[in-house]
Write a protein that holds these residues in place. Structure first.
Motif, PDB file in Angstrom:
ATOM      1  N   PRO A   1       6.302 -11.251  -7.747  1.00 45.89           N
ATOM      2  CA  PRO A   1       6.518 -10.649  -6.423  1.00 45.89           C
ATOM      3  C   PRO A   1       5.225 -10.175  -5.772  1.00 45.89           C
ATOM      4  O   PRO A   1       5.077 -10.251  -4.541  1.00 45.89           O
ATOM      5  CB  PRO A   1       7.450  -9.467  -6.717  1.00 45.89           C
ATOM      6  N   TYR A   2       4.282  -9.723  -6.586  1.00 45.11           N
ATOM      7  CA  TYR A   2       2.989  -9.278  -6.063  1.00 45.11           C
ATOM      8  C   TYR A   2       2.170 -10.468  -5.571  1.00 45.11           C
ATOM      9  O   TYR A   2       1.496 -10.388  -4.543  1.00 45.11           O
ATOM     10  CB  TYR A   2       2.226  -8.497  -7.144  1.00 45.11           C
ATOM     11  N   LEU A   3       2.239 -11.568  -6.319  1.00 50.77           N
ATOM     12  CA  LEU A   3       1.552 -12.787  -5.882  1.00 50.77           C
ATOM     13  C   LEU A   3       2.137 -13.274  -4.558  1.00 50.77           C
ATOM     14  O   LEU A   3       1.408 -13.612  -3.629  1.00 50.77           O
ATOM     15  CB  LEU A   3       1.678 -13.882  -6.947  1.00 50.77           C
ATOM     16  N   ASN A   4       3.452 -13.305  -4.483  1.00 46.37           N
ATOM     17  CA  ASN A   4       4.126 -13.769  -3.266  1.00 46.37           C
ATOM     18  C   ASN A   4       3.795 -12.896  -2.066  1.00 46.37           C
ATOM     19  O   ASN A   4       3.705 -13.388  -0.935  1.00 46.37           O
ATOM     20  CB  ASN A   4       5.643 -13.789  -3.470  1.00 46.37           C
ATOM     21  N   TYR A   5       3.634 -11.615  -2.313  1.00 42.64           N
ATOM     22  CA  TYR A   5       3.341 -10.685  -1.212  1.00 42.64           C
ATOM     23  C   TYR A   5       2.095 -11.117  -0.451  1.00 42.64           C
ATOM     24  O   TYR A   5       2.034 -11.042   0.776  1.00 42.64           O
ATOM     25  CB  TYR A   5       3.169  -9.269  -1.757  1.00 42.64           C
ATOM     26  N   PHE A   6       1.098 -11.581  -1.189  1.00 41.17           N
ATOM     27  CA  PHE A   6      -0.165 -12.011  -0.574  1.00 41.17           C
ATOM     28  C   PHE A   6      -0.184 -13.511  -0.252  1.00 41.17           C
ATOM     29  O   PHE A   6      -1.221 -14.043   0.129  1.00 41.17           O
ATOM     30  CB  PHE A   6      -1.339 -11.658  -1.487  1.00 41.17           C
TER      31      PHE A   6
ATOM     32  N   ASN B   1       0.831  -1.208   0.000  1.00 39.52           N
ATOM     33  CA  ASN B   1       0.000   0.000   0.000  1.00 39.52           C
ATOM     34  C   ASN B   1       0.864   1.258   0.000  1.00 39.52           C
ATOM     35  O   ASN B   1       0.516   2.265  -0.632  1.00 39.52           O
ATOM     36  CB  ASN B   1      -0.937   0.004   1.211  1.00 39.52           C
ATOM     37  N   ASP B   2       2.005   1.193   0.702  1.00 41.63           N
ATOM     38  CA  ASP B   2       2.950   2.314   0.656  1.00 41.63           C
ATOM     39  C   ASP B   2       3.471   2.510  -0.757  1.00 41.63           C
ATOM     40  O   ASP B   2       3.593   3.638  -1.244  1.00 41.63           O
ATOM     41  CB  ASP B   2       4.127   2.067   1.600  1.00 41.63           C
ATOM     42  N   LEU B   3       3.778   1.391  -1.425  1.00 42.15           N
ATOM     43  CA  LEU B   3       4.269   1.448  -2.798  1.00 42.15           C
ATOM     44  C   LEU B   3       3.243   2.134  -3.698  1.00 42.15           C
ATOM     45  O   LEU B   3       3.585   3.013  -4.497  1.00 42.15           O
ATOM     46  CB  LEU B   3       4.567   0.042  -3.314  1.00 42.15           C
TER      47      LEU B   3
ATOM     48  N   PRO C   1       8.468  -4.557  -1.391  1.00 39.17           N
ATOM     49  CA  PRO C   1       7.838  -4.765  -0.077  1.00 39.17           C
ATOM     50  C   PRO C   1       7.747  -6.249   0.290  1.00 39.17           C
ATOM     51  O   PRO C   1       7.366  -7.080  -0.523  1.00 39.17           O
ATOM     52  CB  PRO C   1       6.449  -4.149  -0.260  1.00 39.17           C
ATOM     53  N   ILE C   2       8.108  -6.543   1.524  1.00 40.09           N
ATOM     54  CA  ILE C   2       8.147  -7.933   1.998  1.00 40.09           C
ATOM     55  C   ILE C   2       6.789  -8.317   2.553  1.00 40.09           C
ATOM     56  O   ILE C   2       6.315  -7.726   3.512  1.00 40.09           O
ATOM     57  CB  ILE C   2       9.232  -8.114   3.071  1.00 40.09           C
ATOM     58  N   GLY C   3       6.182  -9.290   1.936  1.00 44.35           N
ATOM     59  CA  GLY C   3       4.864  -9.725   2.376  1.00 44.35           C
ATOM     60  C   GLY C   3       4.886 -11.095   3.001  1.00 44.35           C
ATOM     61  O   GLY C   3       5.846 -11.485   3.673  1.00 44.35           O
TER      62      GLY C   3
ATOM     63  N   ASN D   1       0.924   4.210  -2.816  1.00 48.89           N
ATOM     64  CA  ASN D   1       0.845   5.616  -2.415  1.00 48.89           C
ATOM     65  C   ASN D   1       1.988   6.423  -3.035  1.00 48.89           C
ATOM     66  O   ASN D   1       1.772   7.524  -3.563  1.00 48.89           O
ATOM     67  CB  ASN D   1       0.878   5.714  -0.888  1.00 48.89           C
ATOM     68  N   TYR D   2       3.199   5.870  -2.963  1.00 45.61           N
ATOM     69  CA  TYR D   2       4.349   6.525  -3.579  1.00 45.61           C
ATOM     70  C   TYR D   2       4.141   6.677  -5.079  1.00 45.61           C
ATOM     71  O   TYR D   2       4.416   7.728  -5.663  1.00 45.61           O
ATOM     72  CB  TYR D   2       5.617   5.705  -3.321  1.00 45.61           C
ATOM     73  N   ALA D   3       3.688   5.605  -5.724  1.00 49.49           N
ATOM     74  CA  ALA D   3       3.513   5.618  -7.183  1.00 49.49           C
ATOM     75  C   ALA D   3       2.470   6.639  -7.606  1.00 49.49           C
ATOM     76  O   ALA D   3       2.638   7.327  -8.620  1.00 49.49           O
ATOM     77  CB  ALA D   3       3.132   4.224  -7.669  1.00 49.49           C
ATOM     78  N   GLN D   4       1.399   6.758  -6.844  1.00 45.78           N
ATOM     79  CA  GLN D   4       0.353   7.727  -7.173  1.00 45.78           C
ATOM     80  C   GLN D   4       0.863   9.157  -7.043  1.00 45.78           C
ATOM     81  O   GLN D   4       0.578  10.011  -7.892  1.00 45.78           O
ATOM     82  CB  GLN D   4      -0.861   7.508  -6.268  1.00 45.78           C
ATOM     83  N   LYS D   5       1.612   9.422  -6.004  1.00 47.71           N
ATOM     84  CA  LYS D   5       2.142  10.772  -5.800  1.00 47.71           C
ATOM     85  C   LYS D   5       3.207  11.129  -6.824  1.00 47.71           C
ATOM     86  O   LYS D   5       3.384  12.300  -7.174  1.00 47.71           O
ATOM     87  CB  LYS D   5       2.713  10.900  -4.390  1.00 47.71           C
ATOM     88  N   ALA D   6       3.923  10.114  -7.301  1.00 47.24           N
ATOM     89  CA  ALA D   6       5.030  10.358  -8.234  1.00 47.24           C
ATOM     90  C   ALA D   6       4.578  10.458  -9.682  1.00 47.24           C
ATOM     91  O   ALA D   6       5.332  10.921 -10.539  1.00 47.24           O
ATOM     92  CB  ALA D   6       6.073   9.257  -8.101  1.00 47.24           C
TER      93      ALA D   6
END
Length: 371
Positions: free
Chosen positions: A186-191, A158-160, A274-276, A162-167
Motif C-alpha cells: 500500500p505504501y508503494l502504491n501510494y507513491f 504524512n498525516d498518518l 491514505p489514498i495516493g 503525524n498521527y503515529a508519532q503523536k500516538a
C-alpha cells in the motif's frame, strides 16, 4: 472348491460395484482453506445446498496449511477437486487447468475489480466471492488520550505519520509493521510504485516510486520508531498487540473484523489507508472449476449457488468478508465502527498486477529486503 473360488470374487464384486449401484446421488469435491469459523460457515452452506439438491453430495476438503502446494500436487496427479477456492494471486498459475467461466457469470452483479482480479488472458476463471482491501483498525481510546480523533478519509501518508508519532509513547506504538512486501505494497502504491507494472511487462519494485514507498515504510520502524521491532513483538502477534492496547493503528483486512469485534474491550473504528497515486491494492477470491472435473455440470451449479446473492449476504453478515456482489456488500454500509469504509475504498482500489511467476517474485523480494 467352487465355493472357495467364488467367495473372494463375490467380495471383490461388492467392493467394486456395490456402492456405485446403490448410490442415488452424484458426489463432487470442493476444496478451501479457512479458519474454524469460516469452515463452519462453508459447511452450513453445503448442508443447505444438499437439502435443496438431494441428488448431489459435496465432499468438503479443508486444507488449512500449504493450500496451493497441495492443490498443485492434486493437479499433478489428476485428482483435483471439482470446485477449488482460489485467489487472484495464484490464479495465473492454474490458468491452463481452469474452465473459462466468462459466459456463466453476470459481470454486472459484481465489482469490476473482483471480476478483473479473477480474470487472466481475457477469461474469467472463478465465480467471485469477496473483494479484499487493507484498512486500519484504530484504538479510539488511545487516540483520545493524545487529544486526537479519527482522521478523515482524505488524509495523507504524512498525516498518518503525524498521527503515529503523536500516538507513540510508553510501550504503545503508533502503527503496526509486518516483515512482508504484502504489507508494504500500500505504501508503494501510494507513491505510484508496484511490484509489477499493470501490463505485467516490467518489474517495478526497484523504480524510484517503489523505493520511495519502501523507504517510507521502513522509516516507520527504524527512523521514526513508531512501529514495533521484532523483539517488541516476540512470540505475540500484531493483532494481539492491538487487542492488548499496544498498537493504535493496526493494518489488516476484513477477515480480522469478527475477532476484533468480539475481543476488543475498548472503543475502536476503521479508517481507510491514505489514498495516493494508485489507490489501495485490491485482491479477490472465488470458486474455480478445473477442466479435469468429471462433474462439471454439477460443479457449475454448486459454484453458482455459493456465489448467489442470498449466500453473499450471508457471508457479509458473518463479518469475515466484503462480498464481491455489489448488492450484498451494501449490508456493510453503516456507521458502526465506521464499517462503511470497506465499501468506499473499493472505488479507488487498484487490482494487484500478478503473473504466473508472482509468488516466486514475492519470495525473492522478501528474502532480499532487510526488514
Amino acid at each position: 472348491m467352487i465355493k472357495k473360488l467364488l467367495f473372494p470374487f463375490i467380495i471383490c464384486y461388492f467392493l467394486l460395484t456395490g456402492c456405485s449401484n446403490n448410490r442415488t446421488y452424484e458426489e463432487i469435491t470442493f476444496s478451501s482453506w479457512g479458519s474454524v469459523s469460516e469452515v463452519k460457515i462453508i459447511k452450513g452452506l453445503i448442508k443447505n445446498y444438499e437439502k435443496e439438491n438431494p441428488n448431489i453430495k459435496i465432499k468438503f476438503i479443508h486444507i488449512p496449511q500449504n493450500y496451493f502446494q497441495k492443490i498443485h500436487l492434486l493437479f499433478a496427479s489428476n485428482t483435483a477437486p471439482d470446485i477449488i477456492f482460489i485467489n487472484n494471486l495464484y490464479l495465473p498459475v492454474y490458468e491452463s487447468h481452469l474452465e473459462d467461466l466468462t459466459n456463466d457469470i453476470d459481470k454486472n452483479a459484481f465489482y469490476p475489480q473482483a471480476i478483473s482480479g479473477l480474470s487472466y488472458n481475457d477469461k474469467i476463471l472463478a465465480f467471485p466471492r469477496d473483494i479484499s482491501n487493507v484498512v486500519f483498525y484504530v484504538n479510539l481510546d488511545l487516540l483520545a488520550q493524545k487529544g486526537l480523533s479519527l482522521p478523515s478519509e482524505n488524509w495523507t501518508l504524512n498525516d498518518l505519520l503525524n498521527y503515529a508519532q503523536k500516538a507513540t509513547s510508553n510501550q504503545v506504538y503508533g502503527i503496526s509493521y509486518e516483515d512482508d512486501i504484502y504489507w508494504a505494497l500500500p505504501y508503494l502504491n501510494y507513491f505510484g510504485g508496484a511490484i509489477l507494472s499493470d501490463d505485467l511487462k516490467y518489474m517495478m519494485i526497484n523504480s524510484d516510486k517503489s523505493m520511495k514507498g519502501m523507504n517510507f515504510y521502513k522509516n516507520l520502524r527504524y527512523k521514526y520508531k513508531v512501529s514495533p521491532q521484532r523483539s517488541d513483538i516476540g512470540s505475540s502477534t500484531l493483532a494481539q498487540m492491538f487487542l492488548d492496547k499496544k498498537i493504535v493503528f493496526y493494518l489488516s483486512g476484513r477477515w480480522m473484523f469478527p475477532k476484533i469485534k468480539e475481543k476488543a474491550d475498548f472503543n475502536w473504528a476503521i479508517i481507510n489507508f491514505p489514498i495516493g497515486e494508485k489507490g489501495v491494492p485490491c485482491d479477490s477470491s472465488g470458486w474455480a472449476i478445473p477442466k479435469s472435473s468429471k462433474h462439471k455440470a454439477q460443479a457449475l451449479k454448486s459454484a453458482k449457488y455459493l456465489s448467489n446473492e442470498k449466500n453473499s449476504e450471508y457471508f457479509a453478515k458473518t463479518g469475515l468478508i466484503v462480498p464481491a456482489r455489489i448488492e450484498a456488500s451494501k449490508l456493510l454500509n453503516n456507521n458502526q465502527f465506521n464499517e462503511k469504509v470497506f465499501l468506499s475504498i473499493i472505488k479507488t482500489s487498484h487490482k494487484t498486477p500478478v503473473n504466473k511467476n508472482y509468488k516466486q517474485t514475492v519470495d525473492k523480494i522478501n528474502k532480499s529486503i532487510e526488514w
